[in-house]
Design a protein around this motif. Structure first.
Motif, PDB file in Angstrom:
ATOM      1  N   ASP A  86       0.860  -1.178   0.000  1.00 57.75           N
ATOM      2  CA  ASP A  86       0.000   0.000   0.000  1.00 57.75           C
ATOM      3  C   ASP A  86       0.904   1.238   0.000  1.00 57.75           C
ATOM      4  O   ASP A  86       1.827   1.344   0.817  1.00 57.75           O
ATOM      5  CB  ASP A  86      -0.882  -0.021   1.251  1.00 57.75           C
ATOM      6  N   ARG A  87       0.680   2.167  -0.917  1.00 59.84           N
ATOM      7  CA  ARG A  87       1.582   3.312  -1.066  1.00 59.84           C
ATOM      8  C   ARG A  87       1.700   4.144   0.204  1.00 59.84           C
ATOM      9  O   ARG A  87       2.785   4.574   0.580  1.00 59.84           O
ATOM     10  CB  ARG A  87       1.113   4.188  -2.228  1.00 59.84           C
ATOM     11  N   TRP A  88       0.580   4.390   0.876  1.00 57.25           N
ATOM     12  CA  TRP A  88       0.646   5.231   2.063  1.00 57.25           C
ATOM     13  C   TRP A  88       1.426   4.548   3.180  1.00 57.25           C
ATOM     14  O   TRP A  88       2.180   5.199   3.910  1.00 57.25           O
ATOM     15  CB  TRP A  88      -0.749   5.594   2.548  1.00 57.25           C
ATOM     16  N   SER A  89       1.241   3.237   3.328  1.00 54.74           N
ATOM     17  CA  SER A  89       1.958   2.520   4.381  1.00 54.74           C
ATOM     18  C   SER A  89       3.460   2.559   4.143  1.00 54.74           C
ATOM     19  O   SER A  89       4.251   2.803   5.065  1.00 54.74           O
ATOM     20  CB  SER A  89       1.472   1.066   4.449  1.00 54.74           C
ATOM     21  N   THR A  90       3.876   2.306   2.902  1.00 58.01           N
ATOM     22  CA  THR A  90       5.301   2.327   2.578  1.00 58.01           C
ATOM     23  C   THR A  90       5.882   3.711   2.811  1.00 58.01           C
ATOM     24  O   THR A  90       6.987   3.870   3.350  1.00 58.01           O
ATOM     25  CB  THR A  90       5.513   1.919   1.107  1.00 58.01           C
ATOM     26  N   THR A  91       5.136   4.738   2.422  1.00 57.81           N
ATOM     27  CA  THR A  91       5.603   6.108   2.576  1.00 57.81           C
ATOM     28  C   THR A  91       5.687   6.504   4.044  1.00 57.81           C
ATOM     29  O   THR A  91       6.613   7.209   4.468  1.00 57.81           O
ATOM     30  CB  THR A  91       4.660   7.066   1.828  1.00 57.81           C
ATOM     31  N   LEU A  92       4.736   6.038   4.833  1.00 59.03           N
ATOM     32  CA  LEU A  92       4.745   6.304   6.269  1.00 59.03           C
ATOM     33  C   LEU A  92       6.001   5.730   6.917  1.00 59.03           C
ATOM     34  O   LEU A  92       6.658   6.391   7.740  1.00 59.03           O
ATOM     35  CB  LEU A  92       3.491   5.691   6.899  1.00 59.03           C
ATOM     36  N   LEU A  93       6.362   4.513   6.547  1.00 58.93           N
ATOM     37  CA  LEU A  93       7.563   3.899   7.108  1.00 58.93           C
ATOM     38  C   LEU A  93       8.816   4.645   6.662  1.00 58.93           C
ATOM     39  O   LEU A  93       9.741   4.854   7.449  1.00 58.93           O
ATOM     40  CB  LEU A  93       7.651   2.432   6.693  1.00 58.93           C
ATOM     41  N   PHE A 113      11.755   6.395   9.034  1.00 58.48           N
ATOM     42  CA  PHE A 113      13.209   6.209   8.941  1.00 58.48           C
ATOM     43  C   PHE A 113      13.951   7.545   8.874  1.00 58.48           C
ATOM     44  O   PHE A 113      15.113   7.638   9.267  1.00 58.48           O
ATOM     45  CB  PHE A 113      13.561   5.362   7.713  1.00 58.48           C
ATOM     46  N   LEU A 114      13.265   8.566   8.380  1.00 58.05           N
ATOM     47  CA  LEU A 114      13.889   9.886   8.265  1.00 58.05           C
ATOM     48  C   LEU A 114      13.625  10.757   9.490  1.00 58.05           C
ATOM     49  O   LEU A 114      13.876  11.958   9.460  1.00 58.05           O
ATOM     50  CB  LEU A 114      13.386  10.579   7.000  1.00 58.05           C
ATOM     51  N   GLY A 115      13.100  10.154  10.553  1.00 55.47           N
ATOM     52  CA  GLY A 115      13.009  10.859  11.823  1.00 55.47           C
ATOM     53  C   GLY A 115      11.649  11.406  12.199  1.00 55.47           C
ATOM     54  O   GLY A 115      11.512  12.026  13.258  1.00 55.47           O
ATOM     55  N   THR A 116      10.626  11.210  11.373  1.00 54.39           N
ATOM     56  CA  THR A 116       9.293  11.692  11.716  1.00 54.39           C
ATOM     57  C   THR A 116       8.719  10.832  12.843  1.00 54.39           C
ATOM     58  O   THR A 116       8.813   9.603  12.797  1.00 54.39           O
ATOM     59  CB  THR A 116       8.361  11.639  10.491  1.00 54.39           C
ATOM     60  N   ARG A 132       4.064  16.341   6.543  1.00 60.14           N
ATOM     61  CA  ARG A 132       5.147  15.909   5.663  1.00 60.14           C
ATOM     62  C   ARG A 132       4.637  15.130   4.460  1.00 60.14           C
ATOM     63  O   ARG A 132       5.189  15.227   3.362  1.00 60.14           O
ATOM     64  CB  ARG A 132       6.125  15.045   6.458  1.00 60.14           C
ATOM     65  N   LEU A 133       3.585  14.350   4.667  1.00 61.71           N
ATOM     66  CA  LEU A 133       3.108  13.463   3.618  1.00 61.71           C
ATOM     67  C   LEU A 133       1.876  13.983   2.888  1.00 61.71           C
ATOM     68  O   LEU A 133       1.520  13.462   1.834  1.00 61.71           O
ATOM     69  CB  LEU A 133       2.788  12.082   4.196  1.00 61.71           C
ATOM     70  N   GLY A 134       1.192  14.987   3.458  1.00 63.48           N
ATOM     71  CA  GLY A 134      -0.043  15.442   2.844  1.00 63.48           C
ATOM     72  C   GLY A 134      -1.117  14.376   2.881  1.00 63.48           C
ATOM     73  O   GLY A 134      -1.898  14.220   1.941  1.00 63.48           O
ATOM     74  N   ARG A 161       7.425   5.505  17.610  1.00 68.63           N
ATOM     75  CA  ARG A 161       8.820   5.179  17.327  1.00 68.63           C
ATOM     76  C   ARG A 161       8.902   3.797  16.683  1.00 68.63           C
ATOM     77  O   ARG A 161       8.042   2.932  16.905  1.00 68.63           O
ATOM     78  CB  ARG A 161       9.666   5.211  18.601  1.00 68.63           C
ATOM     79  N   LEU A 162       9.942   3.599  15.892  1.00 67.04           N
ATOM     80  CA  LEU A 162      10.159   2.307  15.263  1.00 67.04           C
ATOM     81  C   LEU A 162      10.630   1.294  16.299  1.00 67.04           C
ATOM     82  O   LEU A 162      11.520   1.575  17.103  1.00 67.04           O
ATOM     83  CB  LEU A 162      11.215   2.437  14.160  1.00 67.04           C
ATOM     84  N   THR A 163      10.036   0.113  16.282  1.00 66.20           N
ATOM     85  CA  THR A 163      10.498  -0.992  17.122  1.00 66.20           C
ATOM     86  C   THR A 163      11.683  -1.675  16.439  1.00 66.20           C
ATOM     87  O   THR A 163      12.066  -1.311  15.318  1.00 66.20           O
ATOM     88  CB  THR A 163       9.380  -2.021  17.304  1.00 66.20           C
ATOM     89  N   ASP A 164      12.252  -2.673  17.079  1.00 62.64           N
ATOM     90  CA  ASP A 164      13.334  -3.432  16.439  1.00 62.64           C
ATOM     91  C   ASP A 164      12.846  -4.080  15.143  1.00 62.64           C
ATOM     92  O   ASP A 164      13.584  -4.135  14.154  1.00 62.64           O
ATOM     93  CB  ASP A 164      13.859  -4.513  17.385  1.00 62.64           C
ATOM     94  N   LYS A 165      11.597  -4.542  15.154  1.00 60.13           N
ATOM     95  CA  LYS A 165      11.026  -5.137  13.943  1.00 60.13           C
ATOM     96  C   LYS A 165      10.923  -4.103  12.838  1.00 60.13           C
ATOM     97  O   LYS A 165      11.225  -4.380  11.668  1.00 60.13           O
ATOM     98  CB  LYS A 165       9.644  -5.717  14.266  1.00 60.13           C
TER      99      LYS A 165
END
Length: 307
Positions: A182-189, A193-196, A205-207, A235-239
């Motif tokens: 899904d485009r939004w899910s990939t973009t969210l991740l 990674f870029l600190g959001t 940031r994503l509109g 925040r991102l988990t280890d997974k």
């Protein structure tokens, strides 16, 4: 590239192209089973002809497949991976590795390294120093025009769910499809990674519409990819951090293969050695880099079923 993507960064374009479950499954079968024909994908995936035709047309338009004529009593056409398309093999292997480590998929076919004869069990390393690396070892700088805004729009086709009519021993797991399909899910991740971290920052940031963002954040928390904090941050988990391996190859492929406006690139630096990231996959058994022609999935005869 269509007009909707002209102003996007290379990474934004890649997310728009690849953030679809049917596209991922078509590419996977092209690499894994060397399927090249419309009928081959239709029979293998069980998708409707209209959905399949749309995705193949898009992949040809983006230069990932090319149509080639062949004779089989009469002239027919098959879809062959271009050099640009073949460059996606490391991304697909990275997805396989993440699933092996984080999605409890013991039945996945092993990836064999013909150079040493052992199971590869690939891991991400820096191409400059050959040291293993993770998201925590990197520093990222964004160009002034680096943006993912509008990646999810306009909607070219409805979000589809693959029917589970029969067990699929090599298809992507639900966790991967929630992130990449899904485009939004990939973009969210990618934004994470870029600190959001905060809801309002993801939205600006994503509109992205608040309702869509709320849904994707909830699903990522349920998957164990994000953890929500008491202050409303995520925040991102280890997974989730482990998915950086996939992100690294997506960024590398996008910025090598897709034209984009000047100033829209990401520069990812491997902090221990100071080199700009050139991701490579190394073989756990022998420590050598994996090359596309030197690896293969060891499919069981029952899984190959004639392909």
């Amino acid at each position: 590239m269509d007009g909707d993507n002209k102003e996007l960064s290379a990474i934004g374009q890649a997310l728009a192209i690849l953030g679809d479950r049917w596209v991922l499954l078509i590419l996977q079968r092209a690499f894994l089973r060397r399927i090249r024909t419309f009928a081959g994908w239709r029979d293998e995936l069980g998708t409707s002809e209209s959905v399949l035709a749309t995705r193949l047309k898009e992949l040809v338009g983006h230069g990932i497949f090319e149509l080639a004529a062949y004779r089989d009593g009469r002239t027919r056409y098959e879809y062959r991976l271009t050099a640009r398309g073949l460059g996606l093999w490391s991304l697909l292997v990275a997805i396989h590795s993440w699933e092996r480590d984080w999605a409890d998929r013991a039945h996945l076919p092993p990836l064999m390294h013909d150079l040493c004869g052992d199971e590869a069990q690939p891991y991400l390393a820096c191409g400059a120093c050959r040291k293993p690396m993770s998201a925590r070892d990197t520093h990222t700088e964004q160009g002034p025009l680096a943006s993912f805004e509008r990646v999810g729009l306009p909607r070219r086709h409805r979000r589809t769910v693959r029917p589970e009519a029969r067990p699929d021993m090599i298809g992507y797991c639900p966790d991967s499809m929630e992130i990449l399909g899904d485009r939004w899910s990939t973009t969210l991740l990618a934004a994470a990674f870029l600190g959001t971290r905060r809801f309002v920052d993801f939205q600006s940031r994503l509109g992205i519409a608040p309702s869509v963002l709320t849904d994707r954040l909830r699903r990522f928390v349920e998957l164990g990819v994000f953890a929500s904090g008491g202050d409303g941050s995520y925040r991102l988990t280890d997974k989730g951090l482990a998915f950086f391996e996939v992100f690294a190859f997506l960024v590398d492929w996008a910025q090598r293969e897709l034209p984009a406006p000047e100033g829209s690139a990401l520069t990812i630096t491997h902090r221990p050695c100071g080199a700009e990231l050139e991701p490579v996959l190394l073989c756990t058994a022998c420590g050598e880099p994996l090359a596309r022609r030197e690896v293969r999935f060891a499919l069981l005869p029952s899984v190959e079923h004639g392909h």
